[in-house]
Scaffold this motif. Structure first.
Motif, PDB file in Angstrom:
ATOM      1  N   SER A  29       0.834  -1.196   0.000  1.00  0.00           N
ATOM      2  CA  SER A  29       0.000   0.000   0.000  1.00  0.00           C
ATOM      3  C   SER A  29       0.873   1.253   0.000  1.00  0.00           C
ATOM      4  O   SER A  29       2.044   1.210   0.392  1.00  0.00           O
ATOM      5  CB  SER A  29      -0.902   0.015   1.239  1.00  0.00           C
ATOM      6  OG  SER A  29      -0.116   0.163   2.418  1.00  0.00           O
ATOM      7  N   THR A  30       0.279   2.377  -0.419  1.00  0.00           N
ATOM      8  CA  THR A  30       1.025   3.636  -0.383  1.00  0.00           C
ATOM      9  C   THR A  30       1.346   4.020   1.055  1.00  0.00           C
ATOM     10  O   THR A  30       2.385   4.624   1.326  1.00  0.00           O
ATOM     11  CB  THR A  30       0.222   4.754  -1.064  1.00  0.00           C
ATOM     12  OG1 THR A  30      -1.072   4.850  -0.459  1.00  0.00           O
ATOM     13  CG2 THR A  30       0.074   4.488  -2.551  1.00  0.00           C
ATOM     14  N   GLY A  31       0.457   3.651   1.966  1.00  0.00           N
ATOM     15  CA  GLY A  31       0.710   3.920   3.383  1.00  0.00           C
ATOM     16  C   GLY A  31       1.947   3.182   3.874  1.00  0.00           C
ATOM     17  O   GLY A  31       2.721   3.726   4.665  1.00  0.00           O
ATOM     18  N   ARG A  32       2.131   1.958   3.389  1.00  0.00           N
ATOM     19  CA  ARG A  32       3.298   1.183   3.782  1.00  0.00           C
ATOM     20  C   ARG A  32       4.577   1.846   3.262  1.00  0.00           C
ATOM     21  O   ARG A  32       5.579   1.925   3.967  1.00  0.00           O
ATOM     22  CB  ARG A  32       3.184  -0.235   3.214  1.00  0.00           C
ATOM     23  CG  ARG A  32       4.390  -1.132   3.429  1.00  0.00           C
ATOM     24  CD  ARG A  32       4.635  -1.408   4.880  1.00  0.00           C
ATOM     25  NE  ARG A  32       5.692  -2.404   5.050  1.00  0.00           N
ATOM     26  CZ  ARG A  32       6.313  -2.623   6.203  1.00  0.00           C
ATOM     27  NH1 ARG A  32       5.976  -1.925   7.289  1.00  0.00           N
ATOM     28  NH2 ARG A  32       7.258  -3.545   6.284  1.00  0.00           N
ATOM     29  N   VAL A  33       4.534   2.324   2.009  1.00  0.00           N
ATOM     30  CA  VAL A  33       5.688   3.019   1.434  1.00  0.00           C
ATOM     31  C   VAL A  33       6.013   4.259   2.259  1.00  0.00           C
ATOM     32  O   VAL A  33       7.179   4.515   2.613  1.00  0.00           O
ATOM     33  CB  VAL A  33       5.424   3.412  -0.029  1.00  0.00           C
ATOM     34  CG1 VAL A  33       6.561   4.275  -0.577  1.00  0.00           C
ATOM     35  CG2 VAL A  33       5.247   2.170  -0.896  1.00  0.00           C
ATOM     36  N   SER A  34       5.005   5.052   2.568  1.00  0.00           N
ATOM     37  CA  SER A  34       5.208   6.276   3.341  1.00  0.00           C
ATOM     38  C   SER A  34       5.779   5.959   4.722  1.00  0.00           C
ATOM     39  O   SER A  34       6.687   6.643   5.202  1.00  0.00           O
ATOM     40  CB  SER A  34       3.878   7.024   3.483  1.00  0.00           C
ATOM     41  OG  SER A  34       4.041   8.202   4.239  1.00  0.00           O
ATOM     42  N   HIS A  35       5.272   4.907   5.368  1.00  0.00           N
ATOM     43  CA  HIS A  35       5.744   4.521   6.698  1.00  0.00           C
ATOM     44  C   HIS A  35       7.230   4.138   6.657  1.00  0.00           C
ATOM     45  O   HIS A  35       8.014   4.560   7.526  1.00  0.00           O
ATOM     46  CB  HIS A  35       4.912   3.348   7.219  1.00  0.00           C
ATOM     47  CG  HIS A  35       5.427   2.772   8.506  1.00  0.00           C
ATOM     48  ND1 HIS A  35       5.265   3.407   9.728  1.00  0.00           N
ATOM     49  CD2 HIS A  35       6.130   1.626   8.762  1.00  0.00           C
ATOM     50  CE1 HIS A  35       5.836   2.680  10.676  1.00  0.00           C
ATOM     51  NE2 HIS A  35       6.362   1.591  10.119  1.00  0.00           N
ATOM     52  N   ILE A  36       7.614   3.361   5.666  1.00  0.00           N
ATOM     53  CA  ILE A  36       9.008   2.916   5.555  1.00  0.00           C
ATOM     54  C   ILE A  36       9.931   4.097   5.306  1.00  0.00           C
ATOM     55  O   ILE A  36      11.016   4.198   5.911  1.00  0.00           O
ATOM     56  CB  ILE A  36       9.148   1.875   4.426  1.00  0.00           C
ATOM     57  CG1 ILE A  36       8.417   0.585   4.817  1.00  0.00           C
ATOM     58  CG2 ILE A  36      10.618   1.582   4.128  1.00  0.00           C
ATOM     59  CD1 ILE A  36       8.325  -0.432   3.693  1.00  0.00           C
TER      60      ILE A  36
END
Length: 294
Positions: A29-36
């Protein structure tokens, strides 16, 4: 120490500069990318990306990190690939060819060493012709060709052969009285041309349009094969710069060879289609290099 998924996410975003496309490539997810990315920025202590609602770009620190990490990751991937290939072994069929009699010994030494290292891979050997060298690489009938450089539009390996240049002239030509000649003499005599299918860079190297001082070089007739080109020389239709090995492998009573004292050497080695850089091809090029130390 960075985790592999963190490095992969960072480098993918550095390439795409778009969170949505990065997420699609990594199937997250884009949220996962942003979190990383945020986690990575906290660890480093500085922003890696400058982002707005419309634009994502690398900061100077982010660019530095991307430039330094990318080759390290590529090296790790290549090491794993080599180990995997070694475990699986090299199998199948490899089609190799040589252009010119003087390249045959180089090819045969490479084939012998490759066969010792990869006995489960069958190697087919054939002689290529000037008119079919490029088409054979493009249509896959040849995987690796031992030929002269330059060979534009193709991948090339390390040079395996080097030889001085000489000028082929008809026996009795006035230039045969010279101990050596300069490339400038090409402006004074028609130069026999290679077939139209020959590589542009190759022809520019062997039969230049101008001398080093800028004088135009007159074009003579073209031959379809190397033997035909030498016959045109013997007939007095023009002169032709060639490698000194021509004297040994194409001895003719009607052609003489005069050294060229200011020409760079001719180099020859493996040539292949970049998109056909298979494990077999890589291993053959490595064998060719090891079997023919310079």
């Amino acid at each position: 120490m960075l985790e592999r998924y963190e490095v992969e996410t960072f480098l993918t975003l550095a390439e795409e500069l778009h969170f949505g496309r990065t997420a699609e490539r990594l199937t997250v997810s884009t949220g996962r990318v942003s979190h990383i990315v945020k986690k990575l920025e906290r660890r480093i202590g500085a922003p890696l990306f400058a982002r707005t609602s419309r634009v994502v770009r690398l900061t100077p620190i982010g660019r530095q990190l991307a430039d330094e990490l990318a080759p390290l990751v590529a090296g790790m991937d290549e090491a794993v690939r080599r180990a995997t290939d070694a475990a699986r072994g090299v199998t199948g069929t490899l089609r190799v060819a040589f252009l010119g009699e003087w390249t045959a010994p180089v090819l045969l030494r490479a084939v012998a060493l490759f066969g010792e290292r990869h006995p489960d891979c069958r190697v087919e050997v054939h002689e290529a012709q000037l008119s079919t060298t490029r088409s054979g690489l493009l249509d896959g009938s040849t995987d690796v060709l031992i030929a002269s450089y330059p060979f534009d539009g193709m991948a090339t390996g390390p040079a395996l052969l080097s030889e001085d240049r000489v000028l082929a002239v008809a026996t009795g030509h006035p230039l045969t009285r010279e101990r050596s000649v300069s490339l400038e003499v090409l402006a004074d005599h028609p130069v026999v041309q290679y077939p139209t299918v020959t590589s542009v860079e190759f022809k520019r190297d062997r039969t230049p349009e101008r001398t080093p001082s800028g004088r135009p070089v007159p074009k003579g007739p073209a031959g379809n094969t190397f033997s035909e080109m030498l016959s045109l020389v013997a007939l007095g239709r023009g002169v032709l710069p060639v490698g000194e090995h021509t004297r040994r492998y194409y001895p003719r009573p009607d052609v003489a060879y005069v050294p060229i004292h200011n020409a760079p050497p001719i180099e020859r080695g493996p040539v292949w289609l970049a998109s056909n850089t298979t494990t077999r091809v890589r291993e053959f090029v490595r064998a060719a290099t090891d079997a023919n130390p310079r």
